[in-house]
Enzyme design. Sequence first.
Site, mmCIF file in Angstrom:
data_model
loop_
_atom_site.group_PDB
_atom_site.id
_atom_site.type_symbol
_atom_site.label_atom_id
_atom_site.label_comp_id
_atom_site.label_asym_id
_atom_site.label_seq_id
_atom_site.Cartn_x
_atom_site.Cartn_y
_atom_site.Cartn_z
ATOM 1 N N GLU A 92 36.665 34.186 24.948
ATOM 2 C CA GLU A 92 36.168 33.686 26.242
ATOM 3 C C GLU A 92 34.646 33.784 26.254
ATOM 4 O O GLU A 92 34.063 34.497 27.065
ATOM 5 C CB GLU A 92 36.785 34.484 27.393
ATOM 6 C CG GLU A 92 38.310 34.489 27.369
ATOM 7 C CD GLU A 92 38.945 35.273 28.508
ATOM 8 O OE1 GLU A 92 38.281 35.465 29.545
ATOM 9 O OE2 GLU A 92 40.104 35.695 28.362
ATOM 10 N N GLU A 113 43.421 42.569 28.998
ATOM 11 C CA GLU A 113 42.624 43.592 29.667
ATOM 12 C C GLU A 113 43.375 44.909 29.913
ATOM 13 O O GLU A 113 43.373 45.432 31.032
ATOM 14 C CB GLU A 113 42.043 43.024 30.965
ATOM 15 C CG GLU A 113 41.157 41.817 30.711
ATOM 16 C CD GLU A 113 40.621 41.150 31.971
ATOM 17 O OE1 GLU A 113 40.915 41.635 33.083
ATOM 18 O OE2 GLU A 113 39.925 40.132 31.840
#
Length: 328
Positions: free
Chosen positions: A229, A122
Amino acid sequence: MGADNAYAGLATGGKFLGNIVANSVPSSFSTYWNQVTPENSTKWGSVESSRDNMNWSAADTAYNFAKSNGYPFKFHTLVWGSQEPSWISGLSAADQKAEVTEWIQAAGQKYRNAEFVDVVNEPLHAKPSYRNAIGGDGSTGWDWVIWSFEQARQAFPNSKLLINDYGIISDPNAAAQYVQIINLLKSRGLIDGIGIQCHYFNMNNVSVSTMNSVLNTLAETGLPIYVSELDMGGDDSTQLSRYQQKFPVLWEHPAVKGITLWGYIQGQTWQSDTYLLTSSGAERPALQWLKQYLGGGSGGGGGGSTKLLADFESGTESWSGSNIAGGP
């Protein structure tokens, strides 16, 4: 068994279909899945919650399970602004750099044969508190990311190094910014693949055309894409429709080399309606469809056999209103 040669679970052929493992391995894991990502246990804050005291026991559970079954294992993650140790932000810059270097080297010593490593998680959304100690923005704008990958290349010489972020599959502008970072790493020979999270908050309502546009943009880098994910929610019929419409877009894209779902058992997924298997062991319609699709339906790289998901994002450990949308 190499990362591209696992044959188990629902997926057969060159692409894997994986899931997460929390503190223990679900008994049904190998029925459906053939790749392992630890949910929390290889995050720095979980391993070294107190300085210089590393606990690898849950990480070992996931790693040993993967290795004993020939499933590719992904270390998730080395450098991330969420779930970093609480003590790191208060140190001097020199101590911060020494500690993150020690962390990366320790992880590499433990799991040198991990097939994949999420090096930076991220970067667009959750920069670490210690980023200025490892290069900051620097001349490239992303020197701290480059430094992290340089360290990871040394610590994990046998692994494919990945970057990972959310908000990509549903936003071509974010994908373009992501590619800027990726190309900086690629030009230095530091990156081997692109991770895109594909959580429900990006996937539930994204259009197929946007998905294809983003995947094509990422594929232009020449690097493989790993959906890292994946989860989609809704009641039975809504979830089924979402899987039918969107899973093939991901699975059949030639640049996508593997998909990892983020949990599958009711009561053990970080979003309550994303589960695929009820707590009593019944398969929801989306899972029944997934088995059919990969077992020889219309689609790229599927094959016969049956397997499922692992554990979830141990609920909401360290997740609060400010970062829950970030995904794990």
